[in-house]
Design a protein around this motif. Sequence first.
Motif, short mmCIF file in Angstrom:
data_model
loop_
_atom_site.label_atom_id
_atom_site.label_comp_id
_atom_site.label_asym_id
_atom_site.label_seq_id
_atom_site.Cartn_x
_atom_site.Cartn_y
_atom_site.Cartn_z
N ASN A 207 0.84 -1.17 -0.17
CA ASN A 207 -0.03 -0.13 -0.08
C ASN A 207 0.86 1.23 -0.04
OD1 ASN A 207 -2.05 1.68 0.16
ND2 ASN A 207 -2.94 0.82 2.00
N SER A 210 4.65 2.64 2.28
CA SER A 210 4.80 1.49 2.87
C SER A 210 6.36 1.28 2.42
CB SER A 210 3.70 0.35 2.62
OG SER A 210 2.73 0.82 3.28
N GLU A 230 1.75 -0.77 5.31
CA GLU A 230 0.56 -1.88 5.02
C GLU A 230 0.95 -2.67 3.84
OE1 GLU A 230 -4.33 -2.39 5.36
OE2 GLU A 230 -3.54 -0.20 4.97
N TYR A 232 -0.52 -6.57 1.87
CA TYR A 232 -1.19 -7.89 1.53
C TYR A 232 -0.14 -9.07 1.14
CZ TYR A 232 -4.41 -11.48 -0.21
OH TYR A 232 -5.06 -12.61 -0.71
N ASN A 266 -3.39 -9.84 5.58
CA ASN A 266 -3.10 -8.45 5.52
C ASN A 266 -2.62 -7.82 6.88
OD1 ASN A 266 -3.80 -6.04 3.83
ND2 ASN A 266 -4.12 -5.21 5.71
N ALA A 268 -1.41 -4.06 8.71
CA ALA A 268 -1.34 -2.73 8.66
C ALA A 268 -0.64 -2.14 9.91
CB ALA A 268 -3.07 -2.23 8.78
N TYR A 270 1.00 1.10 10.36
CA TYR A 270 1.43 2.40 10.04
C TYR A 270 2.06 3.12 11.38
CZ TYR A 270 0.00 2.62 5.24
OH TYR A 270 -0.33 2.33 3.80
N THR A 278 -3.35 -7.37 12.13
CA THR A 278 -3.34 -8.53 11.31
C THR A 278 -4.54 -9.23 10.86
OG1 THR A 278 -0.94 -8.70 12.25
CG2 THR A 278 -1.84 -10.59 11.01
N SER A 327 -10.86 -4.64 5.61
CA SER A 327 -9.31 -4.56 5.65
C SER A 327 -8.58 -4.65 4.44
CB SER A 327 -8.97 -6.25 6.33
OG SER A 327 -9.51 -6.10 7.87
N TRP A 330 -8.46 -1.46 0.66
CA TRP A 330 -7.42 -0.72 -0.34
C TRP A 330 -6.99 -1.31 -1.50
CZ3 TRP A 330 -2.58 -2.52 -0.92
CH2 TRP A 330 -2.22 -3.67 -0.24
N LYS A 348 -5.77 8.28 5.91
CA LYS A 348 -5.76 7.39 4.60
C LYS A 348 -5.74 8.32 3.67
CE LYS A 348 -8.47 3.71 6.79
NZ LYS A 348 -9.78 2.85 6.60
#
Length: 412
Positions: A207, A210, A230, A232, A266, A268, A270, A278, A327, A330, A348
């Motif tokens: 994402n 990242s 983030e 996946y 996934n 995330a 940040y 998770t 989740s 994105w 975001k």
Amino acid sequence: MHQRLKYLYHRFLKGNCTDVEYQELIALMDFLKDDPVLHELLDESWPILIENESTLPIDRAAAIYQRIVKEPQLKHRMFHKWKLYAAASLLLVAIGTIFYFYTDNLLNRSQTYSKNASIEDVEPGTTKAILTLASGKKIDLNNAAIDMQEAQSNLRIRKPNAGSVTLSLSEYANNNLQNEVEWNTITTPKGGMFNIVLPDSSQVFLNASSSISFPTNFAQHEREIKLTGEAYFEVERHKDIKGNSNVPFIVHVGSQLIEVLGTKFNVAAYTETPSIVTTLLSGAVKVTMGQGKEQSKDAVILKPGEQSRANKNSHKITVHEADIEESMAWKDGYFLFNNEPLKQIMEKITRWYNVEVSYEGNVDSIRFLGIYDRSKSLRKLLKDLEQTGKVHFDLIPDENTTKGRRVIVTAR
């Protein structure tokens, strides 16, 4: 998403929807306005909704429906008149008198951008990333050759399509697994995302804002990577050099350790968020806080459909049922706000549109529920949010251009 639409729609028909569910249903109908599943639901509900036909003229219903879901002119509409009426009736009942306030003031609120008309709009993010080799050399993956070999790092880089890169190790690198570990890093800036296939064939969707770091050679007994931001993952099972056992795939995320074999999940993480989140789609993962001597003995093993939240301060891990669509929004190309605080939403937006945000007044209590296409320009997205009547946005250009790189948020 279709299952959620059907669930909310049938709850509405039974009179069981909460106020929050009403809002979510409206947002889903707006987002899926051209989807055949929505059309089928309207067909099914026609016998119920037609009972109110005498209370609302068909031309008024059509006009209302157009305003809500922004359909083209009536002569080009996809729905028959009765479908238009059914949808309009549903939405009218769902939001009651608030809707009339909305329609009467829609044009007035849309004019709030008139003073920003001279400011250039900000387009959404695109696929872009930088590969930094262990040697320090940087490669712009957008402009890199379709197939190139980096001899110094023993890395072959192939681009099957725009926004995607496939990495593989040379035969020399595969035969010299005991070399000192050095790390390559792929970084996406604000307003960027990228798809990476690692040398073990695992896929990583990165994402905006990242980075993922991976060794020049994966070790025989484990595959380690490092993540910020983030991503996946679709992790492939991988046998050791003797072909006897599965080699674990380990993700280092700040103070958290995630261990997997073959799975989809996934993460995330940040910097500005209080927890590392998770979400597991398939397979199994083991989540542990701390690394090395500080690694906690308390670990959780997630099952598909579960989500862990690891607090960065307390190091406590909690497990919840996951909202997979939220989740994965994105990655699937949209924002999904589920009664989400405005400041989290703006974080975001900051990452995806590469803008700065400042606030005037207290916006802590403002929340939004809805689905928005990430391919929209910034101005269009903010205009949609502003039409709720909760908040006002001003786009301010930076010093050197007319592009609106700063957003001032004011509570109404």
